[in-house]
Design an enzyme around this catalytic site. Structure first.
Site, PDB file in Angstrom:
ATOM      1  N   ARG A  65       0.825  -1.214   0.000  1.00 44.04           N
ATOM      2  CA  ARG A  65       0.000   0.000   0.000  1.00 44.04           C
ATOM      3  C   ARG A  65       0.859   1.264   0.000  1.00 44.04           C
ATOM      4  NH1 ARG A  65      -4.010   1.453   4.888  1.00 44.04           N
ATOM      5  NH2 ARG A  65      -2.110   2.269   5.802  1.00 44.04           N
ATOM      6  N   HIS A 109     -18.370  11.278   3.320  1.00 43.56           N
ATOM      7  CA  HIS A 109     -18.853  10.061   3.979  1.00 43.56           C
ATOM      8  C   HIS A 109     -20.375  10.174   4.159  1.00 43.56           C
ATOM      9  CE1 HIS A 109     -18.659   6.509   6.501  1.00 43.56           C
ATOM     10  NE2 HIS A 109     -19.500   7.123   7.309  1.00 43.56           N
TER      11      HIS A 109
HETATM   12  C1  GRF Z   1     -20.845   8.055  -1.561  1.00 42.02           C
HETATM   13  O1  GRF Z   1     -21.952   7.653  -0.824  1.00 42.02           O
HETATM   14  C2  GRF Z   1     -19.761   8.571  -0.656  1.00 42.02           C
HETATM   15  O2  GRF Z   1     -20.244   9.225   0.467  1.00 42.02           O
HETATM   16  C3  GRF Z   1     -19.051   7.308  -0.246  1.00 42.02           C
HETATM   17  O3  GRF Z   1     -19.045   6.513  -1.404  1.00 42.02           O
HETATM   18  C4  GRF Z   1     -20.148   6.863  -2.220  1.00 42.02           C
HETATM   19  C5  GRF Z   1     -19.613   7.198  -3.573  1.00 42.02           C
HETATM   20  O4  GRF Z   1     -20.614   7.370  -4.523  1.00 42.02           O
HETATM   21  N1  GRF Z   1     -17.740   7.602   0.285  1.00 42.02           N
HETATM   22  P1  GRF Z   1     -20.266   7.897  -5.962  1.00 42.02           P
HETATM   23  O5  GRF Z   1     -19.185   6.979  -6.538  1.00 42.02           O
HETATM   24  O6  GRF Z   1     -19.776   9.308  -5.844  1.00 42.02           O
HETATM   25  O7  GRF Z   1     -21.544   7.823  -6.751  1.00 42.02           O
END
Ligand code: GRF
Length: 201
Positions: A65, A109
């Site tokens: 990583r 998030h």
């Molecule tokens: C979103 O719900 C974000 O909060 C989370 O992952 C999802 C990504 O969705 N971290 P997208 O790929 O932007 O449609």
């Protein structure tokens, strides 16, 4: 004009909002590169359509990583990024990258942090009987979904909600919150003081 790199792993609906926002007149940022840990994802199609350079970093093909993150850092440097936005990036970032970009990596998030960090958020919100949920944009630190909170938006959790229906309403708010915060960041209107974040209106 600030230069941003967006990290993605999937559908890219948040990325799409940033692409559209950055096309607006007087938008203070541009997306100079999209980095993904997967190929064949919608987010990459969206980037290609918008003519944004793409770098795919397959973690499995890297030594470890740390090495993968060295590559991420290298590309962010190469594209002279001002800051980085994780928009549905499903890899946890390690300390060496975070230190190099302290208070310069944002993450979105789908819960009201510090409640419900981690995965399967909406299931857990409903199971807990929470009456509100929402989304958070925060700075990335070594603690998973634990960095200083920049801004949040709230939605009501209804009795009849399923994880799917709640996810849709939270995502609508993500799509408003993320471009808002990225603009503020690009306008240098986000101030970090003693671990707390203030957004200048
Ligand atoms: C979103 O719900 C974000 O909060 C989370 O992952 C999802 C990504 O969705 N971290 P997208 O790929 O932007 O449609």
């Amino acid at each position: 004009m600030k230069r941003i790199v967006v990290l993605v792993s999937g559908r890219g609906s948040n990325l799409k909002k940033l692409i559209d926002d950055s096309a607006e007149e007087n938008c203070p940022y541009e997306i100079v590169l999209v980095i993904s840990d997967k190929s064949n994802i919608l987010a990459l199609d969206l980037s290609r359509e918008a003519g944004i350079p793409i770098k795919v970093i397959h973690y499995k093909e890297m030594k470890n990583r740390k090495h993968a993150e060295k590559v991420i850092h290298h590309f962010c440097d190469l594209f002279t990024a001002d800051f980085i936005v994780c928009a549905g990036f499903m890899k946890v970032l390690g300390t060496s990258l975070i230190k190099k970009w302290e208070n310069k990596i944002l993450n979105i998030h789908p819960s009201l942090l510090p409640a419900f960090p981690g995965l399967k958020v909406h299931e857990r919100v409903i199971e807990a009987g929470a009456k509100v949920s929402g989304c958070t944009v925060h700075f990335v630190t070594g603690e998973l979904d634990g960095g200083p909170i920049i801004s949040q938006r709230v939605v009501t959790v209804y009795d009849h909600d399923t994880p799917e229906t709640l996810a849709v309403r939270v995502l609508e708010q993500e799509h408003i919150l993320l471009p808002y915060v990225v603009r503020k960041m690009a306008e240098d209107k986000i101030v970090v003081d003693n671990g707390k974040v203030f957004v200048v209106e």
